[in-house]
Design a protein around this motif. Sequence first.
Motif, PDB file in Angstrom:
ATOM      1  N   SER A  23       0.808  -1.223   0.000  1.00 16.34           N
ATOM      2  CA  SER A  23       0.000   0.000   0.000  1.00 16.34           C
ATOM      3  C   SER A  23       0.841   1.273   0.000  1.00 16.34           C
ATOM      4  O   SER A  23       0.313   2.357  -0.236  1.00 16.34           O
ATOM      5  CB  SER A  23      -0.973   0.008   1.177  1.00 16.34           C
ATOM      6  N   ALA A  24       2.118   1.155   0.254  1.00 15.29           N
ATOM      7  CA  ALA A  24       2.987   2.338   0.214  1.00 15.29           C
ATOM      8  C   ALA A  24       3.176   2.844  -1.213  1.00 15.29           C
ATOM      9  O   ALA A  24       3.543   3.989  -1.421  1.00 15.29           O
ATOM     10  CB  ALA A  24       4.338   2.008   0.830  1.00 15.29           C
ATOM     11  N   PHE A  25       2.902   1.991  -2.186  1.00 12.70           N
ATOM     12  CA  PHE A  25       3.084   2.361  -3.586  1.00 12.70           C
ATOM     13  C   PHE A  25       1.770   2.875  -4.161  1.00 12.70           C
ATOM     14  O   PHE A  25       0.951   2.108  -4.633  1.00 12.70           O
ATOM     15  CB  PHE A  25       3.586   1.167  -4.401  1.00 12.70           C
ATOM     16  N   SER A  26       1.575   4.168  -4.081  1.00 10.69           N
ATOM     17  CA  SER A  26       0.370   4.778  -4.630  1.00 10.69           C
ATOM     18  C   SER A  26       0.769   5.968  -5.501  1.00 10.69           C
ATOM     19  O   SER A  26       1.862   6.499  -5.377  1.00 10.69           O
ATOM     20  CB  SER A  26      -0.578   5.225  -3.521  1.00 10.69           C
ATOM     21  N   ILE A  27      -0.156   6.350  -6.361  1.00 12.92           N
ATOM     22  CA  ILE A  27       0.085   7.442  -7.300  1.00 12.92           C
ATOM     23  C   ILE A  27      -1.013   8.485  -7.096  1.00 12.92           C
ATOM     24  O   ILE A  27      -2.196   8.155  -7.217  1.00 12.92           O
ATOM     25  CB  ILE A  27       0.037   6.927  -8.755  1.00 12.92           C
ATOM     26  N   PRO A  28      -0.664   9.730  -6.771  1.00  7.61           N
ATOM     27  CA  PRO A  28      -1.714  10.744  -6.632  1.00  7.61           C
ATOM     28  C   PRO A  28      -2.259  11.145  -8.011  1.00  7.61           C
ATOM     29  O   PRO A  28      -1.511  11.512  -8.898  1.00  7.61           O
ATOM     30  CB  PRO A  28      -0.995  11.916  -5.958  1.00  7.61           C
ATOM     31  N   VAL A  29      -3.577  10.999  -8.159  1.00  6.04           N
ATOM     32  CA  VAL A  29      -4.253  11.391  -9.401  1.00  6.04           C
ATOM     33  C   VAL A  29      -5.502  12.174  -9.004  1.00  6.04           C
ATOM     34  O   VAL A  29      -6.425  11.617  -8.428  1.00  6.04           O
ATOM     35  CB  VAL A  29      -4.649  10.172 -10.266  1.00  6.04           C
ATOM     36  N   GLY A  30      -5.507  13.441  -9.322  1.00 12.39           N
ATOM     37  CA  GLY A  30      -6.663  14.274  -9.019  1.00 12.39           C
ATOM     38  C   GLY A  30      -6.991  14.281  -7.538  1.00 12.39           C
ATOM     39  O   GLY A  30      -6.145  14.546  -6.698  1.00 12.39           O
ATOM     40  N   ALA A  31      -8.237  13.923  -7.232  1.00 11.18           N
ATOM     41  CA  ALA A  31      -8.729  14.003  -5.859  1.00 11.18           C
ATOM     42  C   ALA A  31      -8.435  12.754  -5.037  1.00 11.18           C
ATOM     43  O   ALA A  31      -8.851  12.664  -3.893  1.00 11.18           O
ATOM     44  CB  ALA A  31     -10.235  14.238  -5.897  1.00 11.18           C
ATOM     45  N   SER A  32      -7.739  11.787  -5.611  1.00  7.27           N
ATOM     46  CA  SER A  32      -7.505  10.556  -4.853  1.00  7.27           C
ATOM     47  C   SER A  32      -6.088  10.038  -5.043  1.00  7.27           C
ATOM     48  O   SER A  32      -5.359  10.480  -5.922  1.00  7.27           O
ATOM     49  CB  SER A  32      -8.507   9.477  -5.284  1.00  7.27           C
ATOM     50  N   ARG A  33      -5.730   9.092  -4.187  1.00  5.87           N
ATOM     51  CA  ARG A  33      -4.464   8.373  -4.337  1.00  5.87           C
ATOM     52  C   ARG A  33      -4.780   7.060  -5.027  1.00  5.87           C
ATOM     53  O   ARG A  33      -5.566   6.262  -4.527  1.00  5.87           O
ATOM     54  CB  ARG A  33      -3.851   8.095  -2.959  1.00  5.87           C
ATOM     55  N   CYS A 115     -18.316   6.717  -3.579  1.00  8.47           N
ATOM     56  CA  CYS A 115     -17.422   7.501  -2.720  1.00  8.47           C
ATOM     57  C   CYS A 115     -17.963   8.901  -2.445  1.00  8.47           C
ATOM     58  O   CYS A 115     -17.535   9.544  -1.494  1.00  8.47           O
ATOM     59  CB  CYS A 115     -16.032   7.608  -3.354  1.00  8.47           C
ATOM     60  N   TYR A 116     -18.889   9.356  -3.257  1.00 12.87           N
ATOM     61  CA  TYR A 116     -19.440  10.697  -3.076  1.00 12.87           C
ATOM     62  C   TYR A 116     -20.020  10.902  -1.675  1.00 12.87           C
ATOM     63  O   TYR A 116     -19.633  11.847  -0.976  1.00 12.87           O
ATOM     64  CB  TYR A 116     -20.475  11.003  -4.159  1.00 12.87           C
ATOM     65  N   PRO A 117     -20.942  10.034  -1.206  1.00  9.64           N
ATOM     66  CA  PRO A 117     -21.462  10.273   0.153  1.00  9.64           C
ATOM     67  C   PRO A 117     -20.394  10.128   1.235  1.00  9.64           C
ATOM     68  O   PRO A 117     -20.434  10.836   2.247  1.00  9.64           O
ATOM     69  CB  PRO A 117     -22.571   9.227   0.320  1.00  9.64           C
ATOM     70  N   VAL A 118     -19.435   9.222   1.021  1.00  7.05           N
ATOM     71  CA  VAL A 118     -18.351   9.059   1.999  1.00  7.05           C
ATOM     72  C   VAL A 118     -17.539  10.348   2.079  1.00  7.05           C
ATOM     73  O   VAL A 118     -17.247  10.846   3.162  1.00  7.05           O
ATOM     74  CB  VAL A 118     -17.451   7.857   1.628  1.00  7.05           C
ATOM     75  N   ALA A 119     -17.184  10.889   0.911  1.00  7.39           N
ATOM     76  CA  ALA A 119     -16.390  12.124   0.871  1.00  7.39           C
ATOM     77  C   ALA A 119     -17.167  13.301   1.453  1.00  7.39           C
ATOM     78  O   ALA A 119     -16.622  14.111   2.203  1.00  7.39           O
ATOM     79  CB  ALA A 119     -15.959  12.428  -0.555  1.00  7.39           C
ATOM     80  N   LYS A 120     -18.423  13.395   1.101  1.00  4.19           N
ATOM     81  CA  LYS A 120     -19.244  14.525   1.518  1.00  4.19           C
ATOM     82  C   LYS A 120     -19.579  14.465   3.015  1.00  4.19           C
ATOM     83  O   LYS A 120     -19.394  15.440   3.739  1.00  4.19           O
ATOM     84  CB  LYS A 120     -20.529  14.545   0.688  1.00  4.19           C
ATOM     85  N   LEU A 121     -20.056  13.311   3.472  1.00  6.18           N
ATOM     86  CA  LEU A 121     -20.564  13.206   4.838  1.00  6.18           C
ATOM     87  C   LEU A 121     -19.492  12.848   5.872  1.00  6.18           C
ATOM     88  O   LEU A 121     -19.496  13.386   6.976  1.00  6.18           O
ATOM     89  CB  LEU A 121     -21.687  12.172   4.899  1.00  6.18           C
ATOM     90  N   LEU A 122     -18.589  11.947   5.520  1.00  8.86           N
ATOM     91  CA  LEU A 122     -17.608  11.486   6.506  1.00  8.86           C
ATOM     92  C   LEU A 122     -16.287  12.246   6.439  1.00  8.86           C
ATOM     93  O   LEU A 122     -15.640  12.449   7.458  1.00  8.86           O
ATOM     94  CB  LEU A 122     -17.343   9.987   6.335  1.00  8.86           C
ATOM     95  N   GLU A 127     -16.712  20.120  -1.761  1.00  6.61           N
ATOM     96  CA  GLU A 127     -16.577  20.339  -3.203  1.00  6.61           C
ATOM     97  C   GLU A 127     -16.875  19.071  -4.007  1.00  6.61           C
ATOM     98  O   GLU A 127     -16.989  19.122  -5.225  1.00  6.61           O
ATOM     99  CB  GLU A 127     -15.154  20.813  -3.568  1.00  6.61           C
ATOM    100  N   ALA A 128     -16.973  17.933  -3.344  1.00 12.32           N
ATOM    101  CA  ALA A 128     -17.185  16.662  -4.039  1.00 12.32           C
ATOM    102  C   ALA A 128     -18.553  16.635  -4.713  1.00 12.32           C
ATOM    103  O   ALA A 128     -19.536  17.139  -4.174  1.00 12.32           O
ATOM    104  CB  ALA A 128     -17.071  15.499  -3.061  1.00 12.32           C
ATOM    105  N   VAL A 129     -18.572  16.082  -5.899  1.00 15.68           N
ATOM    106  CA  VAL A 129     -19.820  15.829  -6.620  1.00 15.68           C
ATOM    107  C   VAL A 129     -19.845  14.338  -6.953  1.00 15.68           C
ATOM    108  O   VAL A 129     -18.857  13.626  -6.754  1.00 15.68           O
ATOM    109  CB  VAL A 129     -19.950  16.694  -7.900  1.00 15.68           C
ATOM    110  N   VAL A 130     -20.949  13.867  -7.491  1.00 19.11           N
ATOM    111  CA  VAL A 130     -21.124  12.427  -7.722  1.00 19.11           C
ATOM    112  C   VAL A 130     -19.994  11.824  -8.554  1.00 19.11           C
ATOM    113  O   VAL A 130     -19.562  10.712  -8.303  1.00 19.11           O
ATOM    114  CB  VAL A 130     -22.496  12.159  -8.373  1.00 19.11           C
ATOM    115  N   PHE A 131     -19.486  12.547  -9.530  1.00 19.75           N
ATOM    116  CA  PHE A 131     -18.479  11.978 -10.431  1.00 19.75           C
ATOM    117  C   PHE A 131     -17.042  12.407 -10.098  1.00 19.75           C
ATOM    118  O   PHE A 131     -16.139  12.176 -10.886  1.00 19.75           O
ATOM    119  CB  PHE A 131     -18.816  12.350 -11.878  1.00 19.75           C
ATOM    120  N   THR A 132     -16.821  12.997  -8.937  1.00 18.07           N
ATOM    121  CA  THR A 132     -15.488  13.474  -8.560  1.00 18.07           C
ATOM    122  C   THR A 132     -14.429  12.384  -8.627  1.00 18.07           C
ATOM    123  O   THR A 132     -13.315  12.620  -9.088  1.00 18.07           O
ATOM    124  CB  THR A 132     -15.509  14.064  -7.133  1.00 18.07           C
ATOM    125  N   TYR A 133     -14.763  11.191  -8.193  1.00 15.46           N
ATOM    126  CA  TYR A 133     -13.766  10.121  -8.069  1.00 15.46           C
ATOM    127  C   TYR A 133     -13.794   9.125  -9.232  1.00 15.46           C
ATOM    128  O   TYR A 133     -12.959   8.219  -9.268  1.00 15.46           O
ATOM    129  CB  TYR A 133     -13.957   9.386  -6.742  1.00 15.46           C
TER     130      TYR A 133
END
Length: 171
Positions: A23-33, A115-122, A127-133
Amino acid sequence: MMRINLKKLAVAGMMAALGVCLSAFSIPVGASRCFPIQHLLNVLAGIFLGPGYAVGFAFSTALIRNLMGTGSLLAFPGSMAGAFLCAFLYQQTGKMWTAFAGELAGTGVIGGMLCYPVAKLLLGNQEAVVFTYVVPFSISTAGGCILAAMLLGVLCKAGTLRYLQGMLQET
């Protein structure tokens, strides 16, 4: 009464451990890793383990990564939806391309939208919208599916794929 296949359970545990270790090997792309190794493992779990064990593996990996601080809450809906759809479609058709399509649609599109409700509520991302991720998840998923296709192609060519699948069947 549901029977537990200890071989599949052990493989799911080893795959979760591998997912956590890498899991240490991730690539940042836009709003997520992006974590293409998770998608590679989702496809392998879908093809070798089936829907129940694949979802259990994805959940366990996401949970441990979150507890260790190397993951995000977004890993839960994304990886679990992809693992399920990948395994379900492969189980129904026996065709490898459906596993890849299931992972792409399950994690990239459905998981990205879940992921939208997770990002928005938790996570409080207002700024998150349904298609953000969807786009970042789809990029990561495509990378993982390409890696899985290469690995599975080698296993298929060597005749090892069917052998490994046979070893995991209940006796």
